[in-house]
Design an enzyme around this catalytic site. Structure first.
Site, PDB file in Angstrom:
ATOM      1  N   GLU A 181     -18.303  70.667   8.633  1.00 52.84           N
ATOM      2  CA  GLU A 181     -17.273  71.123   7.804  1.00 52.84           C
ATOM      3  C   GLU A 181     -18.182  71.380   6.551  1.00 52.84           C
ATOM      4  OE1 GLU A 181     -14.324  70.636   4.742  1.00 52.84           O
ATOM      5  OE2 GLU A 181     -15.603  69.626   4.626  1.00 52.84           O
ATOM      6  N   GLU A 182     -18.550  70.752   6.238  1.00 56.22           N
ATOM      7  CA  GLU A 182     -19.406  70.212   5.218  1.00 56.22           C
ATOM      8  C   GLU A 182     -20.155  71.694   4.643  1.00 56.22           C
ATOM      9  OE1 GLU A 182     -18.379  68.871   2.550  1.00 56.22           O
ATOM     10  OE2 GLU A 182     -17.283  67.482   3.259  1.00 56.22           O
TER      11      GLU A 182
ATOM     12  N   HIS B  74     -13.444  65.844  10.140  1.00 56.26           N
ATOM     13  CA  HIS B  74     -14.699  65.708  10.824  1.00 56.26           C
ATOM     14  C   HIS B  74     -15.867  65.582  10.010  1.00 56.26           C
ATOM     15  CE1 HIS B  74     -16.338  66.737   6.409  1.00 56.26           C
ATOM     16  NE2 HIS B  74     -14.987  66.871   6.012  1.00 56.26           N
TER      17      HIS B  74
ATOM     18  N   GLU C   6      -8.058  65.990   5.744  1.00 55.58           N
ATOM     19  CA  GLU C   6      -9.352  65.808   4.794  1.00 55.58           C
ATOM     20  C   GLU C   6      -8.863  64.708   3.816  1.00 55.58           C
ATOM     21  OE1 GLU C   6     -11.783  66.915   3.826  1.00 55.58           O
ATOM     22  OE2 GLU C   6     -12.237  68.466   5.060  1.00 55.58           O
TER      23      GLU C   6
ATOM     24  N   ASP D 171     -14.405  61.213   2.618  1.00 54.88           N
ATOM     25  CA  ASP D 171     -14.407  62.558   3.151  1.00 54.88           C
ATOM     26  C   ASP D 171     -15.566  62.964   4.398  1.00 54.88           C
ATOM     27  OD1 ASP D 171     -14.352  65.306   3.125  1.00 54.88           O
ATOM     28  OD2 ASP D 171     -15.965  65.538   1.482  1.00 54.88           O
TER      29      ASP D 171
ATOM     30  N   HIS E   7     -17.326  62.478  -2.975  1.00 56.29           N
ATOM     31  CA  HIS E   7     -18.924  62.750  -2.712  1.00 56.29           C
ATOM     32  C   HIS E   7     -19.638  62.481  -3.503  1.00 56.29           C
ATOM     33  CE1 HIS E   7     -17.932  67.698  -0.690  1.00 56.29           C
ATOM     34  NE2 HIS E   7     -17.777  66.389  -0.073  1.00 56.29           N
TER      35      HIS E   7
END
Length: 780
Positions: free
Chosen positions: A165-166, A119, A192, A131, A268
C-alpha cells in the site's frame, strides 16, 4: 463465542460478550506484537515478503482448521499481481507484489462478496504498528469470529491482507483488477491510519451509496464519522491517500474508509510501536468492524448494491453516541428552507418601524498556539466592539440593545450566506452552517419576548446558551477533529509557514465561535476585566515564545514530536550520447520535511548549512534528484561514492526506426525492489507510445514522465520500450534524457559508514529516515 455455564443464567449474555471481547482483544494484541516484531516491512524485504506473509498464512490456516466443522468455509489464495497503471498526478506505476486473500463464505457458496482490506507493508524505518499492522491484527480476529459463527453467512467476505500500500497502493490495484474474486465484490471496508491509535474515524464513504453509511449507523458500537473529513480529504488538503481511491476508481465499487487519527506526530516514524496503541483503541476498532461486517454480509443490499446507488449522503456523529445520516438531496431541501426562513426574518426586521433610520510553536506546543492566537483574536474583537459601543454608540444615541440585535442579525446573515454557497456547490458539509443558522434563529424567536422585557437577564443568557448548545458542541468537536488531523500534518509540509496557517485557522475559529455571542458585548456593563485577562494571556505567551521558551520538537517518550528529515547517501552519474561518463558526484542528500528547514539542525551539525543548499537542475530529469524534493529544502553534503552489492544494471537492448518515423528504444533493467524511471524528451521531441499501462504516455507535472517500479522477491529483469518522435533537427544533446534511480530501503545495502556517522550526530528530537540511493542518467 465462549459460553459460561452456571446457575446465574440471567448474566450469561453479558458475561459471554465480555469474555469474547477479552479473547478477541488478547488475540489481536498478540498478532500486533508478532507482526511488528520483525521491524520495518518495506515492499521487497524479507520481513514483508516472507516473515509477515508466513505468519499471516499460519494464523489463517489455524482459523481454517478450527472452523472446518462449521457452516462456513475458508479459502486462502496468495496472489502475486503484476502490471502497470496511471496514478494520481500523472505517475505511472508498475509492480510485482504480494497479496493474501482469504474468502469466507457459506459452504454452499456465495455469489456476492464483501471486501475487508488492510496492508501489512510499511514505509522505510518505521515498524508501522498503527499503519497498518493493528488493522491486519484486528482483521485476523474478525475473520476468526465470523468463521466460527454457528449459522451460515448470507454472503461471502474476502479479507485482503495486501502487501504493497505504501508504494502507491499497488497491491490493492493488483487485486481489484486481476484477481478472479474481485468480480464478485460489491462493497468494501478499508482500514487505515493517519495517526497512532485513538478512535477510528469514518472519513470517506460511497460514492453515492447511502446504504453503506446507514449500515454503519445501524451496526457500529462506537460510531465516529464525519462527512466534513471526507470533503477535506478528497480535496487533497491532507497529503495522504488510501486504497479507497483504488477500489473506487479502478473497481467501481463503493466502500467505507476508516482511519486511526490520534497522535499523527509519530505516524510514519520509528515511534509507531505497539505499546502506543491503547487497548481501548483496539477494542473499539474490533467491535465496530466485526459488527459492521456482520451486518453487511447478512444484508439484502449487498446482493445488488447498484440498485441502492442514489446520490451522496450527509453524515456525522453526535459526540460518538449516534450517527445522523440523510440523503444529500434532502439536505439541500432543508438547507434552502432554513435560508429562506432566515431571509424572511431579516427582511421583516429591516422594514419594521422600530428599525427605520438606525445604524513554529504550533508543532509541539499546540495549546500555547491556541491560547496565544485565540486570546489575540478574541481580544481584538472585544476591543473593537467595546470602542464602537462606548464611542460611536454614545455619540449617535444608539441603544446598546439595538446594536446587539444588529450584530446578531449580521452573524445570521453571514452564516446564511455560507449555507447558500455550500449548498449551491453541492457540499455535504453545508449541514454545519445549516445548524449554525437554524438553532440560533429558532432560539432567538422563542426568546424574543424575554429579551425585549428584560434584556440580557440571567434567565435569557442561560436559555440562549442552551438553545445554541447542540450546534456549538458539534462545531467544537469538528474543529477539534480538524486540529487533531491537521496540526501533525504541518510537520510533513515544507511549503507553508505553520505559524501563519495555525494563526489563520485559530482566528477564523474564534470568529465563528463568537458570531452569535457578539451582542453580549453590547449588553454587558463592562468588558475591561475580559480585555485585561485576554491581553495578559497574549502578552505573557508572546514574551515566553519570543524568549525561546517553547521548542517545537521533543524526544519525550511519553509524547514525542520529532522533526522529520530524510537522508539519502546517493551517487549520481551522468552519461553522454556516446555512453561515456560526463560527470559523477556523491553525497548525503538531505531533505527537510517541514518549513523550518535546517535552522535547528545547523547549530548541532554545522556542515549542514545554507552553503550546501542545492537547487533544481533543469536539464536533468526530476531535477537530478533520486526522489521527491522541493527546490528550497534540499541540502547536498559531499560524501564518498556508494557501492551497493546489488547495483542497477541498465541496458539499451535495441534502437530502431519505425515506418511511422518514430524511434523505438528497448531496455532491460535489473536492480533493487524500488526504482524510478524518468523520461524527459528534449525540445521538439515527444513520446508517442510506450509499453506501460494502456500504451499512452502521460506527463508528470507537465515536464517529464515518471514511472514508479516496485517488486517483491525474485523478480525477473524489467523489460520495457517506448517510441519517441525525434525533433526536426536533433541537437548535440540527442532526443531524450533517461534517468533511473534506485532505492535501498532495507538490508545490508541500506546503510553506509558515512550515513551511520551522520545519523548518530542528529539530536534525539529528530527522526532522520535514511537509505542509500543512486541516480544514473543517459542521453539518446
Amino acid at each position: 463465542m465462549l459460553v459460561l455455564m452456571g446457575p446465574c443464567t440471567w448474566i450469561w449474555p453479558y458475561l459471554s460478550i465480555f469474555a469474547d471481547s477479552l479473547y478477541a482483544l488478547s488475540g489481536t494484541r498478540k498478532h500486533l506484537e508478532r507482526i511488528t516484531s520483525v521491524g520495518p516491512r518495506p515492499v521487497g524485504s524479507r520481513e514483508n515478503e516472507v516473515l509477515t506473509v508466513n505468519f499471516l498464512l499460519e494464523q489463517i490456516e489455524h482459523i481454517k482448521t478450527i472452523s472446518a466443522s462449521g457452516p462456513n468455509s475458508v479459502t486462502v489464495d496468495v496472489q502475486r499481481p503484476t502490471g502497470s497503471y496511471k496514478f494520481l498526478g500523472g505517475i505511472t506505476s508498475y509492480c510485482k507484489v504480494s497479496n493474501i486473500a482469504v474468502r469466507l463464505e457459506p459452504k454452499a457458496g456465495a455469489q456476492h462478496l464483501m471486501l475487508a482490506n488492510c496492508h501489512f507493508d510499511t514505509v522505510a524505518n518505521s515498524p508501522g504498528a498503527s499503519d497498518d499492522a493493528v488493522s491486519c491484527a484486528v482483521m485476523l480476529e474478525v475473520l476468526h469470529s465470523l468463521a466460527n459463527l454457528s449459522t451460515p453467512l448470507r454472503h461471502g467476505v474476502v479479507f485482503l491482507f495486501n502487501g504493497a500500500e505504501e508504494t502507491m497502493q499497488q497491491a490493492s490495484h493488483g487485486f481489484i483488477t486481476q484477481h478472479p474474486w474481485a468480480k464478485q465484490v460489491r462493497a468494501f471496508i478499508n482500514l487505515e491510519a493517519v495517526g497512532v491509535g485513538g478512535k477510528e474515524l469514518v472519513f470517506q464513504t460511497g460514492p453515492e451509496n447511502p446504504w453503506l453509511i446507514q449500515a454503519y449507523k445501524h451496526a457500529a458500537k462506537h460510531p465516529f464519522a464525519s462527512v466534513v473529513g471526507q470533503e477535506i480529504f478528497q480535496r487533497r488538503l491532507i497529503p495522504s491517500d488510501t486504497d479507497f481511491r483504488i477500489y473506487r476508481d479502478f473497481g467501481n465499487i463503493p466502500g467505507i474508509d476508516l482511519a486511526f487519527i490520534e497522535n499523527g506526530f509519530i505516524y510514519h516514524t520509528k515511534y509507531d510501536t505497539p505499546d502506543r496503541i491503547l487497548t481501548d483503541s483496539i477494542q473499539r476498532a474490533g467491535d465496530n468492524i466485526l459488527a459492521v461486517l456482520k451486518h453487511l454480509v447478512m444484508s439484502e443490499e449487498l446482493a445488488d448494491s447498484s440498485e441502492y446507488r442514489h446520490g451522496n449522503t450527509v453524515f456525522f456523529d453526535l459526540l460518538g453516541m449516534v450517527v445522523v445520516a440523510y440523503p444529500a438531496h434532502v439536505g439541500t431541501i432543508i438547507n434552502y428552507i432554513t435560508a429562506i426562513a432566515t431571509f424572511l426574518y431579516l427582511f421583516k426586521k429591516c422594514f419594521h418601524p422600530s428599525n427605520m433610520g438606525k445604524g513554529s510553536q504550533e508543532y509541539n506546543h499546540f495549546y500555547t498556539c491556541m491560547f496565544m492566537y485565540g486570546s489575540a483574536a478574541t481580544g481584538m474583537m472585544v476591543l473593537f466592539h467595546t470602542l464602537y459601543k462606548n464611542l460611536y454608540g454614545v455619540r449617535c444615541g444608539v441603544r446598546h440593545l439595538e446594536v446587539g440585535e444588529l450584530y446578531f442579525d449580521v452573524s445570521l446573515l453571514l452564516w446564511c450566506g455560507a449555507l447558500v454557497y455550500f449548498t449551491a456547490h453541492s457540499l455535504c458539509s453545508a449541514y454545519v452552517p445549516m445548524l449554525m443558522v437554524a438553532f440560533p434563529l429558532a432560539t432567538k424567536l422563542l426568546l424574543a419576548r424575554e429579551f425585549k422585557l428584560r434584556g440580557a437577564s440571567v434567565k435569557y443568557s442561560v436559555l440562549y446558551q442552551l438553545g445554541l448548545a447542540l450546534p456549538y458542541v458539534h462545531f467544537m468537536s469538528l474543529i477539534w477533529l480538524v486540529f487533531e488531523i491537521f496540526t501533525p500534518t504541518l510537520g510533513r509540509i515544507n511549503t507553508y509557514p505553520p505559524d501563519v496557517v495555525l494563526a489563520t485557522i485559530v482566528t477564523f475559529t474564534t470568529l465563528f465561535f463568537s458570531s452569535f455571542f457578539l451582542h453580549f458585548i453590547y449588553l454587558a456593563r463592562s468588558t475591561k476585566w475580559l480585555l485585561a485577562g485576554l491581553g495578559t494571556v497574549f502578552t505573557v505567551l508572546l514574551l515566553l515564545v519570543s524568549c525561546g521558551m517553547f521548542f517545537p520538537y521533543t524526544a519525550d517518550p511519553s509524547g514525542p514530536r520529532p522533526k522529520r528529515v530524510s537522508i539519502q547517501h546517493t551517487t549520481r552519474i551522468v552519461h553522454g550520447l556516446d555512453g561515456q561518463v560526463e560527470s559523477r558526484d556523491s553525497g548525503l542528500w538531505i531533505n527537510s520535511c517541514d518549513y523550518t528547514g535546517m535552522q535547528h539542525i545547523t547549530p548541532i551539525i554545522p556542515e549542514i548549512n545554507d552553503t550546501i543548499k542545492t537547487n533544481c537542475q533543469e536539464d536533468r530529469p526530476f531535477c537530478g534528484f533520486p526522489w521527491f524534493g522541493s527546490d528550497k529544502n534540499n541540502w547536498y553534503l559531499p560524501a564518498p561514492e556508494v557501492f551497493p552489492k546489488s547495483p542497477v544494471e541498465f541496458q539499451l537492448l535495441s534502437k530502431e526506426e519505425t515506418k511511422w518515423g518514430t524511434v523505438r528504444l528497448t531496455f532491460e533493467v535489473k536492480g533493487p525492489s524500488h526504482m524510478s524511471l524518468y523520461l524527459m524528451p528534449h525540445r521538439g521531441a515527444s513520446l508517442s507510445s510506450w509499453w506501460f499501462g494502456d500504451g499512452t504516455p502521460q506527463l508528470y507535472l507537465a515536464r517529464e514522465y515518471f514511472i514508479f517500479y516496485t517488486h517483491g522477491l525474485d523478480a525477473p529483469a524489467w523489460n520495457f520500450w517506448f517510441q519517441i518522435q525525434p525533433p526536426n533537427e536533433e541537437g548535440p544533446e540527442g532526443m531524450i534524457s533517461v534517468a533511473i534511480s534506485s532505492h535501498y530501503y532495507f538490508g545490508e545495502d541500506q546503510r553506509t559508514v558515512q550515513l551511520d556517522d551522520m545519523l548518530q550526530r542528529f539530536p534525539k528530537w529528530a527522526f532522520p529516515s535514511s537509505w542509500v540511493s543512486t541516480y544514473h542518467m543517459y542521453r539518446y
